[in-house]
Design an enzyme around this catalytic site. Sequence first.
Site, mmCIF file in Angstrom:
data_model
loop_
_atom_site.group_PDB
_atom_site.id
_atom_site.type_symbol
_atom_site.label_atom_id
_atom_site.label_comp_id
_atom_site.label_asym_id
_atom_site.label_seq_id
_atom_site.Cartn_x
_atom_site.Cartn_y
_atom_site.Cartn_z
ATOM 1 N N MET A 66 0.859 -1.177 0.000
ATOM 2 C CA MET A 66 0.000 0.000 0.000
ATOM 3 C C MET A 66 0.897 1.230 0.000
ATOM 4 O O MET A 66 1.771 1.369 0.856
ATOM 5 C CB MET A 66 -0.916 -0.006 1.223
ATOM 6 C CG MET A 66 -1.854 1.180 1.304
ATOM 7 S SD MET A 66 -3.217 0.923 2.485
ATOM 8 C CE MET A 66 -2.322 0.663 4.014
ATOM 9 N N SER A 67 0.667 2.100 -0.959
ATOM 10 C CA SER A 67 1.501 3.297 -1.081
ATOM 11 C C SER A 67 1.391 4.173 0.166
ATOM 12 O O SER A 67 0.420 4.097 0.926
ATOM 13 C CB SER A 67 1.089 4.116 -2.306
ATOM 14 O OG SER A 67 1.251 3.371 -3.491
ATOM 15 N N ALA A 68 2.396 5.007 0.366
ATOM 16 C CA ALA A 68 2.364 5.954 1.475
ATOM 17 C C ALA A 68 1.143 6.858 1.355
ATOM 18 O O ALA A 68 0.715 7.210 0.248
ATOM 19 C CB ALA A 68 3.639 6.789 1.483
#
Length: 288
Positions: A73-75
Amino acid sequence: MTTDDPQAATKLRATMVSELHDLGAIRSESVAAAVATVPRHLFAPGAPLEDAYAADNPLVIKCDVDGKALSSMSAAHIQVVMLEQAGIEAGMRVLEIGSGGYNAALLAEIVGEQGRVTTVDIDDGVSVRLDDDTQQVDVAALRQALHSPGIERWSGAAFDLPDELELFLLTSDPHMATLLADQERIDQELLAGSTGRGAPVLISGGSFAYRTSRENEETGGHETGVIAHGPSAEQIAGRYVESLRRWGREHRRRGAATIRYLPKSAAVPAPSSGLITKRHGAVVVSWP
């Protein structure tokens, strides 16, 4: 901090919103409200709360048996910037390709009840169908339930009008969705074959139940039933079976549903399980 501390999660979420404002990532009230509402830690099972709510911290959310990262999951900072650049507004219909769940949940908050978000991923293990109550879906618990033993319960009702039955189930309970699995999950015997074509699934907390069928000459050839997983499998299976029996008693015929379209100019009923909100009105499905 552990992920079962709701007060700590709420506080950390508010802090993350403030940090994202300071970074210049959040520029609109709609994005700010979405980030402040959606519990990010539920989409990162096992991650400490501090990591889940760190503005610049990407998270691994799925690994293989050897510990190799399969999905991340991206930042939050990156996700918020993308949402702002996309210009998503209330009422829009959005297609998201490549889902970690959390970003789709933010989208669902932004488009609101008048909008629609469809999210797909090559790995069905990381995609969850999202609707108005996205923030209440315990994704980590549902993943755990999937790998727990299932129970079968049978209704004694015939399975001979699958399209009509599916319409009844999906419009008679606000916690119904559609469960669609790929052949790999079915071959692994995690899910029954009915999910390969899409089966109505009832979700409650960390448990779920979905429709299946078996041969039974006493019901005219095939009988409807339920497979349930999770700590409340027995209760949710019983609730689902009762819906199947109600269908068999009261609505098992073609044309049983009354379907109406109400334009925005008309008086639209309060939200309910049979109300499908559209851009210019609503579709109301009732079972007299």
